[in-house]
Design a protein around this motif. Structure first.
Motif, PDB file in Angstrom:
ATOM      1  N   LEU A 127       0.811  -1.216   0.000  1.00  0.00           N
ATOM      2  CA  LEU A 127       0.000   0.000   0.000  1.00  0.00           C
ATOM      3  C   LEU A 127       0.849   1.272   0.000  1.00  0.00           C
ATOM      4  N   LEU A 128       2.067   1.183   0.522  1.00  0.00           N
ATOM      5  CA  LEU A 128       2.862   2.383   0.791  1.00  0.00           C
ATOM      6  C   LEU A 128       3.189   3.231  -0.428  1.00  0.00           C
ATOM      7  N   PRO A 129       3.746   2.664  -1.509  1.00  0.00           N
ATOM      8  CA  PRO A 129       4.112   3.540  -2.635  1.00  0.00           C
ATOM      9  C   PRO A 129       2.948   4.364  -3.151  1.00  0.00           C
ATOM     10  N   GLU A 130       1.782   3.749  -3.284  1.00  0.00           N
ATOM     11  CA  GLU A 130       0.618   4.500  -3.753  1.00  0.00           C
ATOM     12  C   GLU A 130       0.263   5.614  -2.777  1.00  0.00           C
ATOM     13  N   THR A 131       0.359   5.334  -1.484  1.00  0.00           N
ATOM     14  CA  THR A 131      -0.021   6.332  -0.485  1.00  0.00           C
ATOM     15  C   THR A 131       0.961   7.497  -0.472  1.00  0.00           C
ATOM     16  N   VAL A 132       2.247   7.204  -0.643  1.00  0.00           N
ATOM     17  CA  VAL A 132       3.227   8.286  -0.759  1.00  0.00           C
ATOM     18  C   VAL A 132       2.864   9.183  -1.935  1.00  0.00           C
ATOM     19  N   ARG A 133       2.511   8.592  -3.045  1.00  0.00           N
ATOM     20  CA  ARG A 133       2.163   9.378  -4.235  1.00  0.00           C
ATOM     21  C   ARG A 133       0.925  10.238  -3.994  1.00  0.00           C
ATOM     22  N   LEU A 134      -0.046   9.683  -3.244  1.00  0.00           N
ATOM     23  CA  LEU A 134      -1.257  10.452  -2.963  1.00  0.00           C
ATOM     24  C   LEU A 134      -0.943  11.726  -2.184  1.00  0.00           C
ATOM     25  N   CYS A 154       4.136   9.253   8.329  1.00  0.00           N
ATOM     26  CA  CYS A 154       3.844   8.296   7.256  1.00  0.00           C
ATOM     27  C   CYS A 154       2.484   8.644   6.663  1.00  0.00           C
ATOM     28  N   PRO A 155       2.371   8.749   5.348  1.00  0.00           N
ATOM     29  CA  PRO A 155       1.088   9.150   4.753  1.00  0.00           C
ATOM     30  C   PRO A 155      -0.037   8.161   5.030  1.00  0.00           C
ATOM     31  N   THR A 156       0.292   6.923   5.378  1.00  0.00           N
ATOM     32  CA  THR A 156      -0.785   5.989   5.727  1.00  0.00           C
ATOM     33  C   THR A 156      -1.553   6.465   6.950  1.00  0.00           C
ATOM     34  N   MET A 185       0.866  -5.948  15.513  1.00  0.00           N
ATOM     35  CA  MET A 185       2.291  -5.926  15.826  1.00  0.00           C
ATOM     36  C   MET A 185       3.098  -5.256  14.725  1.00  0.00           C
ATOM     37  N   ARG A 186       2.688  -5.375  13.495  1.00  0.00           N
ATOM     38  CA  ARG A 186       3.400  -4.706  12.410  1.00  0.00           C
ATOM     39  C   ARG A 186       3.142  -3.203  12.476  1.00  0.00           C
ATOM     40  N   GLY A 187       4.131  -2.432  12.038  1.00  0.00           N
ATOM     41  CA  GLY A 187       3.969  -0.986  12.071  1.00  0.00           C
ATOM     42  C   GLY A 187       2.737  -0.542  11.323  1.00  0.00           C
ATOM     43  N   HIS A 188       2.510  -1.121  10.146  1.00  0.00           N
ATOM     44  CA  HIS A 188       1.373  -0.684   9.340  1.00  0.00           C
ATOM     45  C   HIS A 188       0.088  -1.407   9.693  1.00  0.00           C
ATOM     46  N   ALA A 189       0.141  -2.342  10.638  1.00  0.00           N
ATOM     47  CA  ALA A 189      -1.100  -2.859  11.220  1.00  0.00           C
ATOM     48  C   ALA A 189      -1.592  -1.901  12.297  1.00  0.00           C
TER      49      ALA A 189
END
Length: 777
Positions: free
Chosen positions: A438-445, A577-579, A686-690
């Motif tokens: 998900l990250l690359p798309e979110t950075v672009r947004l 982080c844009p997320t 537990m994951r950062g993006h969770a």
């Protein structure tokens, strides 16, 4: 958190905090009091500990007052994590006069200095007249109280000397004050069989351990054999094995002499041990063994240990120091792996081709050859090598991955180069980590609602940045670097930068368009390190060349600033982080009207040893209790960001009989990831993006902290109570209590999430204004 504190480019650093304090990971140590008379026994103790528990390597604190330099050198040669602590008589001047002349009494006094140590959460004391014969896992997993074996001869009220397992609450000034007060009062019995002062203070209040953990020699009088389940054999009494022993204990002393080895014999014995060998011990014992013998198989093991900790050049050095036969496939493969990890690609290719000759190593060697070809942009060669790996082993996962990458059609450029931004990121594969997908798309947004190739030119961070890549980037209007924790040394190691972007310094310095480093994280685990020189140099050049350098949490800012000269500190700014601001970035975003009555749980298993230490079984048991109790609040499901994340569901069913539905988020597209997290009531991840993704779509979170970055994020949003360490003594109770609090008034909790997110959005908007100037639109 004020808007000002978030939006200032030079925001004050948050208070520096050690990684262990953020993760709650227990620091464990062994400890002994050692003098010259008992040194021979201690050296054998160290050897027995390593050979009986080859996967265990914790700090070993040596309390001493008279050891000679040569004796200290002998001790250090037998353990890579020796911590020397000199002690003296000052604490005991007012205790019973004359007792200090008795060694056994003196040792009983000095061991009390263990309670003055403050660096550890658990300390295991071992007497120098002990020998370790069995597994000590049970002792390492103890988490509460002060544990010992009851005295064999004098009843259950007193603990036996030698073996103590001491937890944090006893390693305190308050407990030491009790020991000192009792010592000065003289109100205790002191004899060679007990710990006098300690027994007087405890008065029988200690955790009873099985006698096999402190099996006293006297139980074997009459030359009885040592019971098979004995974990620690204790040679109490006047006569020690290294002093000639005592009649009637031949079989016991034979067990001690099994470990009375010369160092060379000991090194060889450890390397021949079965089971998992601890990488620190393997390097410590294996390095002199290889130097002495030229043993190729030992060199392979040592090199593999270096690779496991990111010491790739050391791995190259140790295997290059021996003559590897042409038909020794495994050492060639490991050397090839090490060489490619320091970007010596041609040499690595030679080694890996040699390794393909052996059927049992061929698939792995071909997969590494495919990886190198892909790194160099040669998809044809990558597919050829990956297919060869699959022809050897159709189930080989790595070969299949590289075949998929190499056969994927590259995205076609849709817009003019001068209208595009180049984007360096880790572009995740299908069934890869959902957060990284998900990250690359979110950075672009965060830059533009159009995330397609009309506005963006993709540069995979793991591919070698060569002359052709440089030309393509310089044709664009700017370069954005971002999409996750790129500052980590081992996901895809290279010798050019020592972080995730495989960029040589010379090419980095020839980029002539504006560079924006956007929301990158410093992702080293507690206990993980970088190759400091190479990484620092590359990092400094990147900061100097960047027009914008934003890191996604203040913890990362602290770490990175600590590696830079002071003149560059102000260039390092906060960019969330844009997320975490997803609701603000997705066009037409609508919060869900109704949420599913679910609680989603995520656990991570990459680098499990760094995450859990000795506490995984405890963590699993606590999660089992938590899942049972949380089930009364909502339906509990496991959400897997990657295939490995499903392990918690397997283990809960296997060990505790609990079945959890598993949601394979690694198969989801980006809209499905956002939608699932937006519709649930609570995520425990537990994951950062969770944590960051559900937070970004407005869902309450609780973080299972096994990595500093989780605590960094919660500290930034001023909600540290939304995190619980995986090592917490009351993990299940805290998770359930905090879940109830967050769910009790769910609308209020969601509003709080939105409020916290709004502060991050203000920081992002302030940075966006600068970026529009830098990148021109």
């Amino acid at each position: 958190m004020t808007t000002t504190s978030l939006t200032q480019a030079t925001a004050a650093q948050a208070p520096a905090t050690g990684a262990h304090a953020l993760t709650g990971k227990r620091r464990i140590a062994f400890a002994s009091y050692v003098d010259e008379n008992y040194l021979p026994g201690f050296l054998v103790l160290l050897k027995s500990l390593a050979l009986s528990n080859p996967s265990v390597c914790e700090d070993f604190v040596v309390l001493y007052d008279d050891l000679r330099p040569g004796s200290i050198a002998k001790i250090r040669a037998l353990h890579p994590r020796i911590v020397l602590k000199r002690v003296g008589d000052t604490h005991y001047d007012s205790y019973k006069k004359g007792d200090q002349d008795n060694y056994l009494v003196r040792k009983a006094y000095f061991i009390l200095d263990v309670f003055r140590l403050r660096e550890y959460d658990t300390i295991i004391t071992l007497d120098t007249d002990m020998v370790v014969l069995g597994d000590l896992s049970e002792l390492l997993e103890l988490r509460e109280g002060l544990a010992a074996v009851s005295q064999f001869f004098y009843g259950q009220h007193k603990l036996n000397s030698g073996l103590l397992v001491i937890q944090r609450e006893y390693l305190s000034d308050a407990f030491c004050a009790k020991l000192d007060a009792t010592g000065r009062s003289g109100d205790y019995e002191l004899d060679k069989h007990d710990q006098g002062i300690l027994n007087a203070v405890l008065d029988g209040d200690f955790v009873r351990l099985d006698p096999r953990y402190n099996f006293v020699k006297r139980r074997l009088s009459g030359d009885l054999p040592v019971p098979e389940d004995t974990a620690i054999l204790h040679f109490t009494g006047r006569h020690k094995p290294w002093q000639g022993g005592e009649a009637g204990y031949t079989q016991a002393e034979d067990r001690w002499r099994e470990f009375e080895l010369e160092d060379a014999e000991f090194h060889a014995a450890y390397l021949a041990s079965s089971g998992g060998l601890h990488h620190d011990l393997l390097v410590h014992y294996g390095t002199p063994h290889v130097r002495r013998t030229g043993d190729v198989e030992a060199a392979r093991k040592v090199a593999a240990a270096h690779i496991s900790t990111g010491d790739y050049q050391d791995a190259v050095d140790v295997l290059s120091s021996v003559d590897i036969p042409l038909d020794a496939a495994w050492p060639h493969e490991v050397l090839g792996h090490a060489l490619m990890s320091v970007s010596r690609y041609d040499e690595a290719k030679t080694q890996l081709l040699l390794a393909t000759a052996a059927p049992n190593r061929a698939a792995t060697a071909y997969a590494r050859l495919a990886q190198m070809a892909w790194v160099h942009g040669d998809n044809t060669a990558a597919l050829k090598y990956a297919s060869a790996g699959l022809s050897v082993d159709i189930t080989h996962r790595s070969s299949r991955l590289w075949a998929q990458r190499a056969s994927g059609l590259p995205a076609q450029e849709q817009g003019a180069a001068e209208e595009q931004l180049a984007h360096v990121a880790f572009y995740m594969d299908r069934q890869g980590n959902a957060g990284d997908k998900l990250l690359p798309e979110t950075v672009r947004l965060a830059f533009n609602p159009d995330t397609t190739n009309r506005r963006w030119h993709s540069v995979h961070a793991h591919r070698l940045f060569d002359e052709a890549a440089l030309e393509r980037v310089n044709a664009r209007r700017g370069l954005v670097i971002g999409g996750g924790g790129l500052f980590i040394p081992d996901t895809m190691p290279n010798g050019n930068s020592a972080w995730q972007w495989n960029v040589p310094d010379e090419l980095l310095n020839r980029i002539d368009v504006p560079i924006a480093v956007f929301a990158v994280g410093f992702n080293a685990f507690d206990g993980q390190s970088y190759r400091a020189g190479r990484f620092r140099s590359s990092l400094q050049q990147l900061v100097e060349r960047s027009a914008f350098f934003g890191l996604r949490n203040h913890g990362s800012i602290e770490k990175v600033r600590g590696m830079l000269p002071a003149r560059l500190h102000d260039k390092v700014r906060f960019q969330p982080c844009p997320t975490t601001v997803m609701r603000q970035l997705v066009a037409g975003w609508q919060d869900p009207v109704v949420r599913d009555d679910t609680i989603l749980i995520n656990a991570a298993y990459d680098r499990a040893g760094l995450r859990f230490g000795h506490d995984y079984d405890y963590f699993l048991a606590q999660m089992a209790q938590a899942v049972r109790d949380l089930g009364e609040l909502a339906e509990v499901k496991c959400v897997a960001h990657s295939l490995d994340d499903e392990k918690i569901a397997f283990d809960l069913r296997r060990v505790h009989g609990i079945s959890l539905p598993v949601i394979p988020m690694y198969d989801f597209d980006n809209d499905e990831i956002r939608d699932l997290y937006a519709r649930t009531k609570l995520v425990i991840g537990m994951r950062g993006h969770a944590g960051m993704i559900p937070f970004g779509v407005g869902t309450p979170i609780i973080s299972l902290i096994s990595h500093p970055k989780m605590a960094y994020f919660l500290r930034d949003i001023e909600r540290p109570e939304w995190g619980v360490s995986v090592h917490d003594r009351h993990l299940a109770a805290r998770l359930v209590e905090r879940s109830k609090d967050l769910l009790a008034d769910h609308a209020k909790t969601v509003a709080d999430v939105h409020g916290r997110q709004q502060e991050l959005w203000k920081a992002t908007e302030a940075n966006a204004a600068d970026l529009r100037v830098i990148l021109g639109g």
